[in-house]
Design a protein around this motif. Structure first.
Motif, PDB file in Angstrom:
ATOM      1  N   LEU A   1      18.671  -7.873  10.303  1.00  0.00           N
ATOM      2  CA  LEU A   1      19.637  -8.154  11.163  1.00  0.00           C
ATOM      3  C   LEU A   1      20.712  -9.235  10.315  1.00  0.00           C
ATOM      4  O   LEU A   1      21.676  -9.448  10.896  1.00  0.00           O
ATOM      5  N   SER A   2      20.231  -9.700   8.991  1.00  0.00           N
ATOM      6  CA  SER A   2      20.799 -10.707   8.322  1.00  0.00           C
ATOM      7  C   SER A   2      21.420 -10.339   6.964  1.00  0.00           C
ATOM      8  O   SER A   2      22.149 -10.850   6.522  1.00  0.00           O
ATOM      9  N   PHE A   3      20.744  -9.243   6.489  1.00  0.00           N
ATOM     10  CA  PHE A   3      21.473  -8.885   5.235  1.00  0.00           C
ATOM     11  C   PHE A   3      21.662  -7.643   4.996  1.00  0.00           C
ATOM     12  O   PHE A   3      21.487  -6.627   5.854  1.00  0.00           O
ATOM     13  N   GLU A   4      22.308  -7.154   3.884  1.00  0.00           N
ATOM     14  CA  GLU A   4      22.858  -5.544   3.650  1.00  0.00           C
ATOM     15  C   GLU A   4      22.681  -5.518   2.385  1.00  0.00           C
ATOM     16  O   GLU A   4      22.492  -6.343   1.486  1.00  0.00           O
ATOM     17  N   GLY A   5      22.767  -4.076   1.717  1.00  0.00           N
ATOM     18  CA  GLY A   5      22.547  -3.722   0.588  1.00  0.00           C
ATOM     19  C   GLY A   5      21.506  -4.036  -0.341  1.00  0.00           C
ATOM     20  O   GLY A   5      20.293  -3.931   0.412  1.00  0.00           O
ATOM     21  N   SER A   6      21.516  -4.136  -1.625  1.00  0.00           N
ATOM     22  CA  SER A   6      20.448  -4.485  -2.282  1.00  0.00           C
ATOM     23  C   SER A   6      19.286  -5.644  -2.018  1.00  0.00           C
ATOM     24  O   SER A   6      18.350  -5.386  -2.090  1.00  0.00           O
ATOM     25  N   ALA A   7      20.019  -6.650  -1.454  1.00  0.00           N
ATOM     26  CA  ALA A   7      19.344  -7.832  -0.861  1.00  0.00           C
ATOM     27  C   ALA A   7      18.493  -7.505   0.297  1.00  0.00           C
ATOM     28  O   ALA A   7      17.429  -7.747   0.108  1.00  0.00           O
ATOM     29  N   ALA A   8      19.275  -6.757   1.194  1.00  0.00           N
ATOM     30  CA  ALA A   8      18.134  -6.202   2.166  1.00  0.00           C
ATOM     31  C   ALA A   8      17.120  -5.322   1.954  1.00  0.00           C
ATOM     32  O   ALA A   8      15.881  -5.388   2.370  1.00  0.00           O
ATOM     33  N   GLY A   9      17.411  -4.306   0.866  1.00  0.00           N
ATOM     34  CA  GLY A   9      16.265  -3.521   0.485  1.00  0.00           C
ATOM     35  C   GLY A   9      15.293  -4.536  -0.362  1.00  0.00           C
ATOM     36  O   GLY A   9      14.092  -4.054   0.209  1.00  0.00           O
ATOM     37  N   TRP A  10      15.287  -5.187  -1.197  1.00  0.00           N
ATOM     38  CA  TRP A  10      14.449  -5.926  -1.785  1.00  0.00           C
ATOM     39  C   TRP A  10      13.607  -6.824  -0.993  1.00  0.00           C
ATOM     40  O   TRP A  10      12.341  -6.869  -1.011  1.00  0.00           O
ATOM     41  N   LEU A  11      14.235  -7.343  -0.071  1.00  0.00           N
ATOM     42  CA  LEU A  11      13.646  -8.290   0.971  1.00  0.00           C
ATOM     43  C   LEU A  11      12.513  -7.501   1.758  1.00  0.00           C
ATOM     44  O   LEU A  11      11.617  -7.962   2.144  1.00  0.00           O
ATOM     45  N   ILE A  12      13.085  -6.108   2.304  1.00  0.00           N
ATOM     46  CA  ILE A  12      12.217  -5.223   3.102  1.00  0.00           C
ATOM     47  C   ILE A  12      11.303  -5.113   2.279  1.00  0.00           C
ATOM     48  O   ILE A  12       9.869  -4.910   2.979  1.00  0.00           O
ATOM     49  N   ILE A  13      11.295  -4.684   1.177  1.00  0.00           N
ATOM     50  CA  ILE A  13      10.196  -4.262   0.138  1.00  0.00           C
ATOM     51  C   ILE A  13       9.285  -5.428   0.094  1.00  0.00           C
ATOM     52  O   ILE A  13       7.716  -4.814   0.321  1.00  0.00           O
ATOM     53  N   VAL A  14       9.549  -6.645  -0.189  1.00  0.00           N
ATOM     54  CA  VAL A  14       8.587  -7.704  -0.197  1.00  0.00           C
ATOM     55  C   VAL A  14       7.721  -7.801   1.100  1.00  0.00           C
ATOM     56  O   VAL A  14       6.577  -7.996   1.166  1.00  0.00           O
ATOM     57  N   CYS A  15       8.699  -7.648   2.146  1.00  0.00           N
ATOM     58  CA  CYS A  15       7.729  -7.937   3.678  1.00  0.00           C
ATOM     59  C   CYS A  15       6.785  -6.931   3.785  1.00  0.00           C
ATOM     60  O   CYS A  15       5.734  -6.763   4.365  1.00  0.00           O
ATOM     61  N   LEU A  16       7.257  -5.435   3.300  1.00  0.00           N
ATOM     62  CA  LEU A  16       6.388  -4.371   3.309  1.00  0.00           C
ATOM     63  C   LEU A  16       4.980  -4.596   2.487  1.00  0.00           C
ATOM     64  O   LEU A  16       3.857  -4.274   3.044  1.00  0.00           O
ATOM     65  N   VAL A  17       5.275  -5.121   1.353  1.00  0.00           N
ATOM     66  CA  VAL A  17       3.963  -5.499   0.497  1.00  0.00           C
ATOM     67  C   VAL A  17       3.208  -6.428   1.321  1.00  0.00           C
ATOM     68  O   VAL A  17       1.799  -6.210   1.297  1.00  0.00           O
ATOM     69  N   ALA A  18       3.665  -7.419   1.882  1.00  0.00           N
ATOM     70  CA  ALA A  18       2.725  -8.539   2.560  1.00  0.00           C
ATOM     71  C   ALA A  18       2.128  -7.679   3.798  1.00  0.00           C
ATOM     72  O   ALA A  18       1.080  -7.818   3.960  1.00  0.00           O
ATOM     73  N   PHE A  19       2.779  -6.648   4.367  1.00  0.00           N
ATOM     74  CA  PHE A  19       2.411  -5.888   5.556  1.00  0.00           C
ATOM     75  C   PHE A  19       1.053  -5.193   5.049  1.00  0.00           C
ATOM     76  O   PHE A  19       0.069  -5.266   5.558  1.00  0.00           O
TER      77      PHE A  19
END
Length: 437
Positions: free
Chosen positions: A127-145
């Protein structure tokens, strides 16, 4: 006993064909009295998390969302390997500590709450980010998940074994899968319905928020399970045990060949996100297409699992061979269509149909390899096989994710072609395995 408990017991007895006295194999009398209530608490909580998995599936929804926010394809290549290996590898480190706890349901509750936070984080990022920033943050969340998922995986097996009798556990999983399948189809139809509106990233973010909430609700339900204290002795450091048994790869040729085969068969899981990316490129990013992918995957699982299961009981190596051939043939066919039949690559039907066939193939790979390793050995030998193969596959998943990421620098079609090549090798290798039935 109040009427609610009586109705629950009657439903439990009906679902499990209990006519006279209730049978409780492998659990004590105290746990037996709580079985009906625990049975449905487990059923509902796992049904909710299964639906949550579908609505945040890396192969469909997360790939769709990451592409929608213009995350790099290289990062999208990692989401399936991270999701799978992240939940597998930490089990080796934490199993020793979990087994020291006499009551383990709260480990599952903790894992479920952490998954809620991680998936909600993905919704917020989208909802809040785009591009590489969004991609890396989603990866971080997925690792935690994925790490939190490891907690639930270990605890679930222990709690199930302490609360549900033998010969009832398989039916519980079957009912969970059936109800979850219906809910998955309903979710896909809902997305199709909403696609009539001009939906944007807000819709997908709210979908992920809803998915995350399912883990929180499931945690609250699971906390009500009546689990009596159990054994806390005998817990070994799983990581050291697995490492000490790596010599199996050198000493046991059949097991070594199985691990190589299983590694090559990862192509069926790793290919899936790239079909979604192709659809977005050539057809568009309309929500109805995501709904079709979810429905196609759900129907493929429902109709193919029983067929593959029966075949696996006769020859699990043939199931692995056939499903690998199907995966590879499909991939090469899709690459051929895109390269040489431009008129077809813009057809909406092509990609959901391909995803449906891939879903059938992936079910075959999963059931084939699981049945093979169970039938290959017994007792502690089987436990050793599972521990070592899971450890190695967790690492190999990360390596293959890296290879896919590098291939992404070429093209999405190139990745599918490479993974299809691995599928061909997997089919050849699985065909050379001895029968174990």
């Amino acid at each position: 006993m109040n009427s609610k408990e009586s109705n629950l017991e009657q439903l439990y007895d009906y679902l499990n064909d209990e006519e006279d006295a209730r049978t409780c194999k492998a659990i004590d009398d105290k746990a037996c009295k709580e079985t009906p209530k625990n049975y449905f608490l487990l059923l509902v909580s796992n049904m909710l998390t299964s639906l949550g998995d579908t609505l945040s599936n890396p192969k469909t929804v997360l790939t769709w969302v990451m592409s929608y926010v213009n995350a790099p394809v290289m990062l999208i290549s990692f989401i399936v390997p991270i999701r799978e290996s992240g939940s597998m590898l930490p089990q080796l480190f934490i199993a020793h500590y979990i087994r020291q706890k006499p009551v383990r349901k709260y480990v599952w509750v903790l894992g479920s709450v952490l998954q809620f936070i991680a998936i909600a984080g993905i919704g917020f990022v989208a909802l809040s980010f785009e591009g590489s920033a969004a991609g890396w943050l989603i990866i971080v969340c997925l690792v935690a998940f994925s790490l939190a998922r490891g907690l639930c995986s270990i605890a679930f097996k222990d709690v199930l074994g302490k609360t549900i009798p033998k010969q009832k556990r398989g039916k519980l999983k079957g009912y969970t899968a059936s109800v979850s399948g219906i809910l998955v189809l309903a979710a896909g139809l809902f997305i199709l319905y909403k696609s009539k509106e001009n939906v944007g990233i807000e819709f997908y973010s709210y979908l992920i928020f809803f998915a995350s909430a399912l883990w929180l609700i499931a945690a609250l339900i699971y906390a009500n399970i009546k689990e009596f204290p159990g054994e806390t002795e005998g817990g070994k450091n799983g990581f050291k045990e697995a490492l000490s048994r790596l010599s199996l790869l050198k000493e046991d040729k059949q097991f070594r060949n199985f691990v190589i085969t299983r590694s090559l068969l990862l192509c069926s899981a790793l290919t899936a996100p790239f079909y979604v990316l192709l659809a977005q490129r050539y057809v568009g990013k309309e929500a109805y297409l995501l709904g079709l992918f979810i429905i196609a995957n759900g129907v493929a699982s429902i109709i193919s699992a029983p067929v593959w299961g029966k075949m696996a009981d006769k020859s699990s190596k043939k199931v692995m061979t056939y499903s690998a051939i199907l995966t590879a043939s499909l991939g090469l066919l899709i690459v051929g269509i895109i390269q040489f039949i431009p008129a077809w690559r813009d057809e909406v039907w092509l990609y959901p149909v391909a995803f449906f066939i891939l879903g059938i193939a992936h079910q075959g790979v999963r059931l084939g390899r699981k049945t093979y390793i169970v039938d290959m050995a017994e007792g502690n030998r089987r436990t050793d096989y599972v521990a070592v193969s899971n450890t190695l596959i967790g690492f190999i998943l990360l390596i293959t994710g890296g290879i896919s990421a590098l291939a992404a620098l070429i093209s999405v079609e190139g990745i599918i072609a490479i993974l299809s090549g691995l599928g061909i090798l997997g089919a050849i290798k699985s065909a050379t395995l001895p029968n174990v039935e």
